[in-house]
Design an enzyme around this catalytic site. Structure first.
Site, mmCIF file in Angstrom:
data_model
loop_
_atom_site.group_PDB
_atom_site.id
_atom_site.type_symbol
_atom_site.label_atom_id
_atom_site.label_comp_id
_atom_site.label_asym_id
_atom_site.label_seq_id
_atom_site.Cartn_x
_atom_site.Cartn_y
_atom_site.Cartn_z
ATOM 1 C CD GLU A 33 45.322 54.290 58.539
ATOM 2 O OE1 GLU A 33 46.150 54.840 57.796
ATOM 3 O OE2 GLU A 33 45.222 53.037 58.600
ATOM 4 C CG ASP B 121 43.189 42.374 52.652
ATOM 5 O OD1 ASP B 121 44.340 42.780 52.442
ATOM 6 O OD2 ASP B 121 42.183 43.115 52.703
ATOM 7 C CG ASP C 187 46.919 49.582 59.780
ATOM 8 O OD1 ASP C 187 47.338 50.736 59.615
ATOM 9 O OD2 ASP C 187 47.096 48.648 58.971
HETATM 10 C C1 GLC Z 1 48.195 52.032 57.372
HETATM 11 C C2 GLC Z 1 49.503 52.462 57.990
HETATM 12 C C3 GLC Z 1 50.580 52.379 56.951
HETATM 13 C C4 GLC Z 1 50.670 50.954 56.447
HETATM 14 C C5 GLC Z 1 49.300 50.473 55.952
HETATM 15 C C6 GLC Z 1 49.295 48.989 55.715
HETATM 16 O O1 GLC Z 1 47.774 52.901 56.378
HETATM 17 O O2 GLC Z 1 49.376 53.746 58.522
HETATM 18 O O3 GLC Z 1 51.810 52.793 57.462
HETATM 19 O O4 GLC Z 1 51.589 50.872 55.402
HETATM 20 O O5 GLC Z 1 48.289 50.728 56.883
HETATM 21 O O6 GLC Z 1 49.236 48.292 56.932
#
Ligand code: GLC
Length: 547
Positions: A242, A170, A200
């Site tokens: 997301e 991270d 993401d």
């Molecule tokens: C998000 C993406 C996934 C990835 C994760 C880590 O959840 O959608 O595909 O593995 O992030 O970056």
């Protein structure tokens, strides 16, 4: 026509360059191939594409482990190919969104390699601990694949935090230099013409590393910082986040219009599958109500499936079991008990139900995000590991390798056998077949764009008299649209009290007048659906033109 807040009435199509079209013939999709398929995307009617990460990467997490934010992975072509692609997309009016993966980097990124030296200024770009934190197992995102969130690094002789896999350390977002770098990354791609970013893992970007038992702070102000930068550079660029969080935690991500523009609605997604599994529209209706509140510029992004597993983690245990039983009963279909690693077509089984599900996604109040291959009903390959099952190459034709590549060996295998093999499911044949899913999807996308009420309007759920039927009314600028979906396996009649005027079916020649009791009766087949306009259609069109 409205050009500002373009995302409110847009249809987004997500794809991975790796699996779209291989022009170079090396077995791996590339930007040149994608450019050649822009005509296809234009004909499909999508407004924007969202590209999965394509930057240089060891691709141990399909590119979500980035090793250089300022380049194109050579297997997909060059920076020149990217710019050509951008130009071609722009000339067709297709916007491009790209993934912004800044919660973590690859452990091969130069920043991490140099940052392992505790004396390096890059050390503080990551999150370290001299001793192993007592909660080193807490916050695992991939149970079954990942056992801890702190791993020991021999070179640094310290532990580093990794919310996801251990090869994805991270970044330390509390370090202002890291945030400055994130702005630079955004600035770089904006300069090359992208219209925004799918961000993401937003909650984890904003959340400080959980070092102790106390609840870590979430720094929403970082999001506002990124948004401000984005908007100052390119006024109509967007952030699509997301963040799989429960309804009572969503609003801060929109920050009253200063945070994300769009956010994937995982809550609705999981309850949509619950409703599909039970034939009862109420869980979906309740999920829509629970996530109703948004600032005026904010918007939900609705999707059926994405590139990850269908995550069912937000459902109550018995509801989760119901969805697993309906759509992923075999262990091979499941991903370590967290979700289902299948595509919609094999999961839903039946064409009528599949179309119902997509009609729903396109009509939910918000912005629909489709995934490549779903428009032709592609299947999954459960022999492949984990999420690779749903990341197989696009099936263009019944030629060798589905017309995806002329290479002997492919980076990822195409689905060549069974009911979803490329001789049965492919673009070329569906283009010629007026009854195909592809032709249907194209019509539905056009319809969705003709109904800006869905993206822009005020909406309410209209009682339908049947628990299987979801009816939504959308009102915008004096025009009213009504969508009606029957989730049951049997025909149903919806009884709607909508006020004056007739309902005009927008997909067929049909007009439904209210009875003497003022009720519109809509008869629906098993898994039937309707998009209807209330009131005089000509007047509605005239109003649109005037606006
Ligand atoms: C998000 C993406 C996934 C990835 C994760 C880590 O959840 O959608 O595909 O593995 O992030 O970056």
């Amino acid at each position: 026509m409205i050009h500002d807040l373009w995302y409110k009435n847009a249809v987004v199509y997500s794809l991975d360059v790796e699996t779209f079209l291989d022009a170079s013939g090396d077995g791996c999709g590339d930007f040149e191939g994608l450019s050649r398929r822009l005509d296809y995307l234009e004909a499909l009617g999508v407004d924007a594409v969202w590209l999965a990460p394509f930057q240089p990467s060891p691709r141990r997490d399909d590119g979500y482990d980035i090793a250089d934010y300022y380049g194109v992975d050579p297997r997909f072509g060059s920076g020149g190919d990217f710019v050509e692609f951008m130009r071609e997309a722009e000339s067709r009016g297709i916007r491009v969104l790209i993934d912004l993966v800044v919660n973590h980097t690859s452990d091969r990124h130069r920043w991490f390699r140099e940052g392992r030296d505790t004396g390096s200024p890059l050390h503080d770009w990551y999150v370290w601990s001299k001793t192993r934190p007592t909660n080193f197992r807490r916050g695992v995102v991939f149970p079954g694949e990942q056992t801890e969130t702190w791993a020991y690094d021999r070179a640094a002789r310290e532990y580093y935090f990794h919310r996801f896999y251990d090869f994805q350390p991270d970044l330390n977002m509390d370090n202002p230099r890291v945030r400055e770098e994130v702005r630079r990354i955004m600035g770089f791609w904006l300069e090359l013409g992208v219209s925004g970013f799918r961000v993401d893992a937003v909650p984890f970007i904003l959340e400080e590393a959980p070092r102790s038992r106390r609840k870590p702070t979430t720094h929403f102000e970082y999001l506002e910082e990124f948004r401000e930068f984005l908007q100052w550079r390119v006024g109509d660029a967007i952030l699509l986040g997301e963040a799989n969080v429960p309804p009572d935690q969503t609003l801060p991500y929109f920050a009253d219009g200063d945070g994300l523009h769009l956010m994937f609605n995982f809550w609705v997604n999981q309850h949509l599958f619950l409703s599909l599994a039970t034939g009862d529209a109420r869980p979906l209706a309740a999920a829509l109500q629970a996530t109703r509140k948004l600032p005026p510029t904010g918007q939900w992004a609705h999707f059926l499936r994405n590139h990850d597993e269908l995550d069912l983690g937000r459902l109550a245990a018995h509801d989760r079991r119901t969805v697993f039983e309906a759509f992923g009963p075999e262990p091979s279909m499941q991903l370590y008990g967290r979700g289902i690693r299948r595509r919609p077509a094999p999961m839903l089984g039946d064409q009528a139900r599949l179309r119902l599900a997509y009609s729903l996604v396109l009509s939910l109040p918000g912005t629909p995000v489709l995934r490549y291959g779903d428009e032709i009903g592609m299947g999954d390959d459960l022999r492949l590991k984990d999420r690779a099952a749903i990341r197989t190459p696009m099936q263009w034709s019944n030629e060798r390798n589905a017309g995806f590549s002329r290479a002997e060996t492919l980076a990822r295998p195409v689905i060549s056998r069974g009911a979803f093999g490329y001789d049965t499911v492919n673009v070329e044949e569906q283009q010629r077949d007026a009854g195909s899913l592809l032709r249907w999807t194209t019509r539905m996308i056009r319809l969705r764009k003709q109904c800006p009420e869905v993206g822009w309007g005020e909406w309410r759920i209209v009682p339908s008299g049947s628990r299987a039927v979801l009816a939504i009314e959308y009102v915008w600028r004096g025009n009213t649209i009504v969508s009606v979906h029957n989730l049951a396996q049997e025909p149903r009649e919806a009884k709607l009290r909508l006020g004056g005027g007739a309902l005009t079916n927008l997909m067929d020649v049909e007009e439904i007048r209210a009875g003497h009791d003022g009720i519109h009766r809509v008869t629906l087949d098993a898994y039937g659906y309707r998009w209807l306009r209330l009131g005089d259609v000509n007047q509605a069109l005239a109003r649109q033109v005037v606006d």
